[in-house]
Design an enzyme around this catalytic site. Structure first.
Site, PDB file in Angstrom:
ATOM      1  N   GLU A  74      32.278  95.810  19.117  1.00  0.00           N
ATOM      2  CA  GLU A  74      33.351  95.177  18.302  1.00  0.00           C
ATOM      3  C   GLU A  74      33.286  93.878  19.317  1.00  0.00           C
ATOM      4  O   GLU A  74      34.023  93.540  20.066  1.00  0.00           O
ATOM      5  CB  GLU A  74      34.558  96.007  18.766  1.00  0.00           C
ATOM      6  CG  GLU A  74      34.857  96.757  17.816  1.00  0.00           C
ATOM      7  CD  GLU A  74      36.502  96.538  17.491  1.00  0.00           C
ATOM      8  OE1 GLU A  74      37.125  96.200  18.286  1.00  0.00           O
ATOM      9  OE2 GLU A  74      36.801  97.693  16.721  1.00  0.00           O
TER      10      GLU A  74
ATOM     11  N   GLU B 191      34.340 103.063  13.925  1.00  0.00           N
ATOM     12  CA  GLU B 191      36.150 104.001  14.292  1.00  0.00           C
ATOM     13  C   GLU B 191      36.683 103.575  12.627  1.00  0.00           C
ATOM     14  O   GLU B 191      36.764 102.435  11.303  1.00  0.00           O
ATOM     15  CB  GLU B 191      36.448 102.180  15.197  1.00  0.00           C
ATOM     16  CG  GLU B 191      36.076 102.845  16.482  1.00  0.00           C
ATOM     17  CD  GLU B 191      36.907 102.217  17.609  1.00  0.00           C
ATOM     18  OE1 GLU B 191      37.693 101.003  17.138  1.00  0.00           O
ATOM     19  OE2 GLU B 191      35.275 101.398  17.940  1.00  0.00           O
TER      20      GLU B 191
HETATM   21  C1  FCB Z   1      39.397  99.560  18.224  1.00  0.00           C
HETATM   22  C2  FCB Z   1      39.049  99.297  19.527  1.00  0.00           C
HETATM   23  C3  FCB Z   1      39.871 100.601  20.127  1.00  0.00           C
HETATM   24  C4  FCB Z   1      40.424 101.265  19.571  1.00  0.00           C
HETATM   25  C5  FCB Z   1      40.841 100.611  18.630  1.00  0.00           C
HETATM   26  C6  FCB Z   1      42.399 100.762  18.101  1.00  0.00           C
HETATM   27  O1  FCB Z   1      39.460  97.981  18.171  1.00  0.00           O
HETATM   28  O2  FCB Z   1      37.152  99.259  19.577  1.00  0.00           O
HETATM   29  O3  FCB Z   1      38.462 100.838  21.352  1.00  0.00           O
HETATM   30  O4  FCB Z   1      41.278 100.380  20.899  1.00  0.00           O
HETATM   31  O5  FCB Z   1      40.533  99.308  18.528  1.00  0.00           O
END
Ligand code: FCB
Length: 461
Positions: A182, A364
């Site tokens: 990210e 994620e």
């Molecule tokens: C993302 C991050 C991760 C975590 C999630 C909830 O933006 O990559 O580290 O904090 O959100």
């Protein structure tokens, strides 16, 4: 059409669907990151990262929390691998703490730090879980920040050297590497909004950092290809539709600009070789001849992190001209206020396939809550199950509509240090009772295990 399942009334648990229409080799996994779980911040020679200093500054993190101890994964990784084996996941995505292996960010190697990742990788392989290594999840060595951090062009060679070290030490066993997690988040939050380190609001550093992170990505891909010709390499980007909070021209313009910083500033140059339109002029002063070719190196997959749509509004007082906004009233939300919109997830996957033409892994996705367990610490997290269930439905729908999605990783295995929100926001399938460090699988852990089993073996255990 994806709809919200029953669990959002907080009572009825969505059932585990049968076998889904996904590839037979679809990968089911869980994700974590180093600073959020490892703890042992001052142990065995680890150097400080920017997050150590930042989290200790008064007022930065909710409740004054820090990642000093986090989930003590540094010592309890064996137990955590056993939890993953119980879930039945095929892969575990984690990140390396750069200052644990190179306390000064470059130069002297901390063998004790490397030994930790050796033990972790060996333990995963012994449990039949594929290690997916992300090289950078925001914990830059403080020593490198002191030299200018990502705003300094030398950061490209610092990152390439660090990558070479990890490729040479782990590459005999690790076959999946991602460069950055990210970058759209840590550059915007670190160099404009001041919610993350280095907590400056400086256009020149901001745009330089974007470009240097892109160059560092390209340089790392070159290093990994040279050292590990058979490895499967990717990049991990946050991708979420950006919406105007009001349907005015000003808010629409704000959303379009945030979209470039958030969704396009990295994937576009890395995969397509160009910066998005509004950013190109701002980044141009930092671009040298040959840079765009250095950035656009062939990769094997795109990792997408997605939770919800986000909102922007025009803000004349911000130097970027836009501000972050909460979702408008009336939309379905998770317990921490993030909008629940599985169709936006489906569309994000379809759009990304179209635009980038790469296999996609969802690296994620998950739901946060401020949960308390019952007297024994057990959490009946029906709403998380409902969220995961409708988001996996949306993924399946994207696949049926032609998206090439090859895996899905829940964020997160464990409750952990959720950046500015500290330990109050919990995203784990497994509850962590921080005072005792006891791990207690939640109802969602059982649900995810059944979901994986239904897919992998075609039956609910
Ligand atoms: C993302 C991050 C991760 C975590 C999630 C909830 O933006 O990559 O580290 O904090 O959100």
């Amino acid at each position: 059409m994806v709809s919200l399942p029953s669990g959002f009334d907080g009572r009825t648990v969505p059932s585990v669907p049968g076998r889904r229409l996904l590839r037979p080799d679809f990968i089911w996994g869980v994700s974590t990151s180093s600073y959020q779980i490892e703890g042992a911040a001052r142990e065995d020679g680890r150097g400080p990262s920017v997050w150590d200093g930042f989290s200790h500054e008064p007022g930065r993190i909710a409740n004054g929390d820090t990642g000093d101890d986090a989930c003590d994964h540094y010592h309890r990784y064996g137990e955590d691998i056993a939890l993953m084996r119980d879930l039945g996941v095929g892969a575990y995505r984690f990140s390396i703490a750069w200052p644990r292996v190179l306390p000064e960010g470059r130069g002297a190697v901390n063998e004790a730090g490397i030994a930790f990742y050796d033990r972790l990788v060996d333990g995963l392989l012994a449990a039949g879980i594929e290690p997916w290594v992300c090289l950078y999840h925001w914990d830059l060595p403080q020593a490198l920040q002191d030299r200018g951090g990502w705003a300094h062009r030398d950061s490209v060679s610092w990152f390439a050297d660090y990558t070479r070290l990890m490729a040479s030490r782990l590459g005999d066993r690790v076959k999946r590497f991602a460069t950055f997690n990210e970058p759209g988040v840590f550059t915007l939050f670190g160099y404009a909004f001041r919610w993350h380190p280095p907590a400056v609001d400086d256009p020149s550093q901001h745009h330089a950092a974007i470009h240097h992170v892109n160059l560092a990505h390209g340089a790392a891909i070159d290093v990994l290809r040279a050292y590990l010709p058979g490895a499967s390499l990717g990049t991990i980007c946050n991708m979420q539709p950006v919406r105007p909070v009001d349907p005015t021209d000003q808010d629409r313009a704000a959303a379009a600009l945030l979209d470039e910083y958030w969704n396009r500033a990295f994937a576009d140059p890395q995969v397509r070789g160009t910066y998005p339109q509004a950013l190109a002029g701002r980044i141009a002063p930092f671009v040298q001849e040959g840079d765009m070719e250095r950035i656009r190196r062939p990769i094997d997959w795109l990792g997408i992190n997605h939770y919800s749509p986000i909102y922007a509004r025009a803000d004349a007082t911000s130097r970027l001209g836009f501000a972050w906004s909460d979702a408008p009233a009336g939309v379905p939300r998770s317990p921490i206020g993030w909008q629940i919109d599985p169709e936006a997830f489906r569309d994000t996957l379809l759009d990304a396939c179209d635009r980038y033409r790469l296999p996609i892994y969802v690296t994620e996705n998950g739901a946060g809550a401020e949960e308390t367990g019952d007297a024994t610490g057990v959490v009946d997290d029906v709403e998380r199950i409902a969220y995961l269930s409708c988001y996996i439905d949306a993924l399946e729908e994207a696949v049926m509509l032609g998206a090439d999605v090859r895996g899905y990783f829940v964020w997160s295995l464990l409750d952990n240090f959720e950046w500015g929100a500290g330990y109050a926001n919990r995203f784990g399938l497994v509850r962590v009772d921080y005072p005792t460090q006891r791990r207690i699988p939640k109802a969602s852990a059982r649900w995810y295990r059944a979901t994986i089993a239904a897919q992998v073996r075609g039956s609910v255990p």
